[in-house]
Design an enzyme around this catalytic site. Structure first.
Site, PDB file in Angstrom:
ATOM      1  N   PRO A 139      18.199  57.320  27.729  1.00 30.77           N
ATOM      2  CA  PRO A 139      18.797  58.037  28.689  1.00 30.77           C
ATOM      3  C   PRO A 139      18.845  59.669  28.129  1.00 30.77           C
ATOM      4  O   PRO A 139      20.043  59.893  27.026  1.00 30.77           O
ATOM      5  CB  PRO A 139      20.194  57.198  29.216  1.00 30.77           C
ATOM      6  CG  PRO A 139      19.887  56.510  27.785  1.00 30.77           C
ATOM      7  CD  PRO A 139      18.982  56.461  27.082  1.00 30.77           C
ATOM      8  N   TRP A 145      26.817  56.995  22.112  1.00 29.45           N
ATOM      9  CA  TRP A 145      26.733  56.187  21.098  1.00 29.45           C
ATOM     10  C   TRP A 145      25.860  54.831  20.693  1.00 29.45           C
ATOM     11  O   TRP A 145      24.740  54.213  21.092  1.00 29.45           O
ATOM     12  CB  TRP A 145      25.949  56.868  19.892  1.00 29.45           C
ATOM     13  CG  TRP A 145      25.666  58.191  19.580  1.00 29.45           C
ATOM     14  CD1 TRP A 145      26.373  59.335  19.614  1.00 29.45           C
ATOM     15  CD2 TRP A 145      24.553  59.201  19.515  1.00 29.45           C
ATOM     16  NE1 TRP A 145      25.756  60.785  19.097  1.00 29.45           N
ATOM     17  CE2 TRP A 145      24.597  60.313  19.785  1.00 29.45           C
ATOM     18  CE3 TRP A 145      23.171  58.537  20.048  1.00 29.45           C
ATOM     19  CZ2 TRP A 145      23.174  60.897  19.482  1.00 29.45           C
ATOM     20  CZ3 TRP A 145      21.838  58.905  20.246  1.00 29.45           C
ATOM     21  CH2 TRP A 145      22.600  60.516  19.837  1.00 29.45           C
ATOM     22  N   LYS A 186      17.700  80.589  26.052  1.00 28.16           N
ATOM     23  CA  LYS A 186      17.844  81.363  27.527  1.00 28.16           C
ATOM     24  C   LYS A 186      17.847  82.358  27.595  1.00 28.16           C
ATOM     25  O   LYS A 186      18.086  83.086  28.468  1.00 28.16           O
ATOM     26  CB  LYS A 186      18.555  80.294  28.556  1.00 28.16           C
ATOM     27  CG  LYS A 186      18.002  78.448  28.232  1.00 28.16           C
ATOM     28  CD  LYS A 186      18.799  78.469  30.331  1.00 28.16           C
ATOM     29  CE  LYS A 186      17.722  76.934  30.162  1.00 28.16           C
ATOM     30  NZ  LYS A 186      18.790  75.486  31.498  1.00 28.16           N
TER      31      LYS A 186
END
Length: 969
Positions: free
Chosen positions: A79, A584, A672
């Site tokens: 995920p 985790w 970015k």
């Protein structure tokens, strides 16, 4: 020569063509249906239409539901966080996670595809800290843990909509409507159940160890987290004088070297190796003669050739006053370089330690048990407690600050010592506190020398703050006791690339340490540990247990709720410990927690509840497939493996693909801020998802190698694959009316050849996908598309334009090849595959609304005629040589020539039939071909001789051909 028949099974679907017409279904929910990009490219327009078709006809849902549960193929989806937009790394992973399930579905397997969201952990906490300008844990607690966690929860899915758009536009099929979230009650309860199961097995313990700590986040990291962000950092190292106090050594200075000057106030011991040689030296320094002690090897390295002598202000070679073993120093007392803790018990003496190396440092090691693994263990062994002169937030204790500021005040240097209030390490600043310490040492006569050091240093993978070694209490999973089973289970896993098994992952397992799973933070699954004042522990494994003990109804397991729940049992009052679990641990729990699997729950009957029934669970466990980036060999892959081994003694997955990192075209990390890469959404809007998918899957990034992303590579896929396929499909449509005629026998040499090439390609693609080597099939597919267009179609054009007796078998063969190609390419380029399939099936009167190539069964090829392929390969090689000769003589292909002589080895001179020669004549435009034995040729050697002479008849033929071409236009 006998040519065996090539049998290729044509597509079959799971449906029986009884699908509800599209006009009776709900409208598309595609968020990109109205995109302005739909007019920028025919490929993009096709994809948007296809997305709508899939949505309206629920093709994805049917691809799962129509396959039997008894034939399940399971994959786990690591995920992501929805706290940022998807990047190319996510695209690579998503494409692989779509490609393999599509293929397995076509093999007949039921592949459930459920999305999940990572919700807990410091990445979320850091966002909230920035939003509300919270700079420390104290700030968070003043803000309020309840308010803080609620803000985290509100932010978790900040970019969920953007993720859904991108994943949908990419063509990935996954159930995002029923996504599991690691912050949900059911998921967290399963995590508790897993924790308790390990606790009951004796695999979880509370311990005191030196670990890497992030002072910015004020919490420790697990050993695999600490390896994720090593960077080259410039630091300062120092050589420190520590004067001995008595005996023959009085007034001699131990010279201790350290790369962490900020730890010196916590020094309690100096370690030497009892078996190594040491020297008592007299040196002439800037202030006169001085006695120093170094290891003999260090004396030679540091002072022997004079290269470092200037660094220490030594003008003449040292005099050796005494040579001795380190054992003679053991027990000697020295003066600490800081007086803040001068009364610390049993401290400031020389001790023996075997880990002191001859070829490192000075042979005398500074020991601060609060800040180093070897230091901590040595302190424990000798019973010397650590000095915690630095807090978990990285700030000096008041005693140290007082000593530093007092020194500054006495010497009128207050402005220089403002760094005493700084963390010892902070993002972008790894030296200011060390500089302050060095100034103090110099001012107090303790500095012997200093040295700049460029070294690889661990930074926090979340916030880029330099980590510090810190001895503290934590809860651990006893991985070391599982090591043999972890290594054994790894042997049964198919790793792609295979060097991961014994390499990056295997080596990590060999050196695995116990896993620190507790975090001194807020937004996470609380450890289900309650303690009484006498230290008695209760570990809970379910909501039902907590409700029974607390008398409260529980709908939320987060810290702000459970920390308020205390209870009494057997006369003892229990309070929950404050820590939360490492996120985790939650990620590694997903095979069980995503379906709310409970290992122990007194309110559930495991024989009636599928969610807790082991018989049901093990039907889909271990997973058949997982895939993530290379960093997850020490992250998610590792935690999955550890927990599955601890719980069941098995691996968590059978097959795994490890991908590399996608970098900017210049080889730098995509940024970015620097705008050094094209926006992923722009790539999808400009070139389409098929092009992006095929490009990425054709690169070494799918074999754990890094990729320099090139927009030109995506553009090349459009030109060399998608445009060619579109052109072939348009050509097929011109003659597709012939598909309504009955099927005929295939006899032409080109038809038989492309049948065999199709069958061969089925085998190549199938083998690659079966082996999870995703890049190999892309080469086979590209080569086939090129052959189909530039050899088969070009060589067959005249047959298509001729009599039906010739055109029908050619079109039938082309349709068969396109239909099978649509299946082979469907996992890679699902959009154009759908159009090819629908076009051919429609022409054959077999398509019904709701059909899809993705609902068909994978093609099976038999009887590939290797001889036929090899002989046609000879024809193509001869054609290539002849065309080169034409170019050499300046004879364009439109001009017919007289004779082409072909030379072959004696044992191969008869392999070319009249049909082969006709194909060659048409390809190279000659009137005659003569096959001759080539003297000296052997094996696969061949040669050609072209007569370039232009006779009047040949010129007239050329003029007539050009006239016909112009008339046809």
């Amino acid at each position: 020569m006998t040519v065996p028949f090539i049998s290729i099974k044509l597509p079959t679907t799971m449906s029986d063509h009884k699908t509800t017409p599209a006009s009776n279904t709900a409208p598309s929910t595609s968020p990109f249906t109205n995109s302005t990009a739909s007019t920028s490219s025919p490929h993009v327009a096709r994809e948007l239409r296809t997305l709508e078709y899939w949505d309206v006809n629920k093709i994805f849902e049917r691809s799962v539901a129509d396959r039997p549960i008894s034939s399940s193929f399971t994959y786990y989806d690591g995920p992501p966080f929805a706290t940022g937009l998807p990047h190319y790394g996510h695209l690579v992973g998503s494409i692989m996670k779509d490609l393999v399930p599509r293929y397995q579905t076509m093999l007949g397997h039921r592949v459930e595809r459920r999305w999940g969201w990572d919700c807990h952990g410091l990445p979320i906490e850091n966002l909230i800290e920035k939003k509300f300008n919270l700079t420390s844990k104290e700030d968070i607690e003043q803000f309020g843990i309840k308010s803080f966690n609620e803000a985290c929860e509100e932010t978790v899915l900040a970019y969920a909509t953007e993720w859904q758009h991108t994943i949908h536009r990419l063509g990935r099929w996954v159930d995002m409507k029923n996504a599991y979230k690691t912050m949900d009650l059911d998921y967290m309860e399963s995590v508790w159940s897993i924790f308790k199961t390990l606790y009951d097995k004796g695999l979880i313990y509370e311990g005191y160890k030196s670990m890497l700590l992030c002072p910015r986040c004020a919490t420790t990291l697990s050993n695999f987290e600490a390896t994720q962000n090593y960077q080259e950092v410039k630091d300062l190292s120092v050589f420190v004088r520590l004067p001995l106090l008595s005996g023959e050594w009085e007034n001699a200075n131990l010279i201790v070297w350290t790369t962490t000057p900020w730890t010196l106030p916590g020094n309690v011991l100096v370690a030497v190796n009892p078996a190594l040689n040491y020297h008592l030296l007299e040196v002439q320094g800037e202030t006169g003669p001085e006695k120093i002690i170094l290891g003999a090897s260090a004396h030679s390295r540091l002072l022997g050739d004079g290269s470092f002598a200037k660094l220490f202000g030594i003008s003449t070679p040292p005099t050796i006053l005494k040579e001795f073993l380190g054992a003679e120093l053991v027990g000697q007392k020295y003066t600490p370089c800081f007086s803040s803790y001068a009364n610390h018990p049993d401290a400031f003496k020389v001790v023996g330690a075997q880990f002191v190396a001859e070829n490192e440092g000075t042979g005398l090691v500074h020991i601060a048990p609060a800040f180093g693994e070897d230091d901590t263990e040595l302190g424990k062994t000798l019973g010397v407690p650590p000095i915690f002169h630095v807090s978990e937030s990285g700030h000096f204790a008041p005693e140290v600050v007082h000593e530093l500021t007092q020194f500054a005040a006495i010497n009128g240097r207050e402005k220089e010592f403002t760094a005493a209030a700084n963390p010892v390490k902070s993002k972008g600043d790894s030296q200011s506190v060390d500089v302050l310490i060095i100034k103090f040492l110099a001012g107090t006569g303790k500095l012997f020398g200093k040295l700049s050091l460029l070294h690889s240093y661990p930074l926090c993978w979340r916030c880029d703050t330099p980590l510090i070694n810190y001895a503290t209490n934590s809860w651990f999973v006893s991985v070391t006791t599982l090591k043999a089973d972890l290594l054994k289970n790894n042997q049964s896993i198919n790793w792609v690339p295979d060097n991961m098994k014994a390499g990056r992952f295997g080596k990590w397992l060999e050196g695995a340490r116990d896993w620190a799973i507790s975090r001194s933070r807020y937004w996470g699954t609380p450890l289900p540990i309650w303690k009484a004042e006498d230290g008695t522990i209760l570990c809970l494994g379910s909501v039902a247990e907590l409700e029974a003990l607390s008398g409260q109804s529980i709908t939320n397991l987060h810290k702000q709720v459970v920390d308020e729940l205390k209870f009494t049992k057997d006369g003892k009052t229990y309070h929950r410990i404050p820590e939360v679990l490492d996120c985790w641990f939650e990620s590694g729990s997903m095979p069980y927690a995503q379906n709310h699997y409970l290992f122990t729950d007194p309110t559930t009957d495991p024989t009636t509840d599928p969610a807790t029934d082991p018989a049901e669970f093990f039907k889909t466990f271990p997973a058949d497939f997982v895939s993530e980036g290379q960093d997850q060999t020490r992250g998610w892959f590792y935690t999955l493996h550890v927990l599955a081994t601890a719980l069941f003694g098995t691996p968590a997955f059978k097959n795994v693909i490890v991908n590399g990192i996608v970098l900017a075209e210049d080889g730098k990390k995509m940024s970015k801020r620097l705008q050094n890469y094209p926006d992923p959404d722009l790539m999808l809007q400009t070139y389409g998802a098929d092009a992006v998918r095929f490009y990425l899957m054709s690169t070494p990034v799918v074999t754990a190698e890094n990729l320099r992303f090139q927009e030109a590579g995506v553009s090349e896929v459009v030109k060399k694959l998608l445009n060619i396929l579109s052109n072939v499909l348009e050509f097929y449509k011109l003659y597709s009316a012939l598909e309504a005629q009955p099927r005929v026998e295939i006899t032409h040499i080109l038809d038989k050849w492309i049948e065999s090439r199709t069958a061969e390609t089925v085998g190549l693609v199938t083998t690659g996908l079966d082996n999870y080597t995703l890049d190999a099939p892309t080469r086979a597919l590209q080569n086939f598309v090129t052959d189909l267009s530039t050899w088969y179609l070009r060589g067959s054009r005249d047959r298509f334009k001729g009599h039906q007796l010739e055109a029908r078998p050619a079109l039938q063969t082309l349709g068969d090849s396109l239909l099978i190609l649509s299946q082979l390419i469907a996992p890679y380029t699902p959009f154009i595959a759908e159009e090819i399939y629908r076009t051919v099936q429609t022409a054959r009167g077999l398509f019904m609304v709701g059909d899809s190539v993705h609902l068909t069964n994978w093609p099976i090829a038999t009887n590939v005629n290797a001889d036929a392929l090899a002989i046609m390969g000879v024809v193509r090689s001869l054609a290539s040589r002849a065309l080169e000769a034409r170019e050499k003589f300046g004879r364009p292909i439109k001009q017919r020539l007289g004779e082409l002589k072909v030379f072959l080895p004696a044992d191969r001179v008869n392999i070319l039939t009249a049909d082969h020669l006709q194909v060659l004549m048409d390809e190279v435009n000659v009137e005659k071909i003569t096959v001759l034995v080539g003297e000296g040729l052997s094996g696969g050697e061949l040669a050609v001789e072209l007569d370039p002479t232009l006779t009047p008849a040949l010129l007239r033929h050329g003029l007539a051909r050009e006239l016909i071409r112009r008339i046809n236009g």
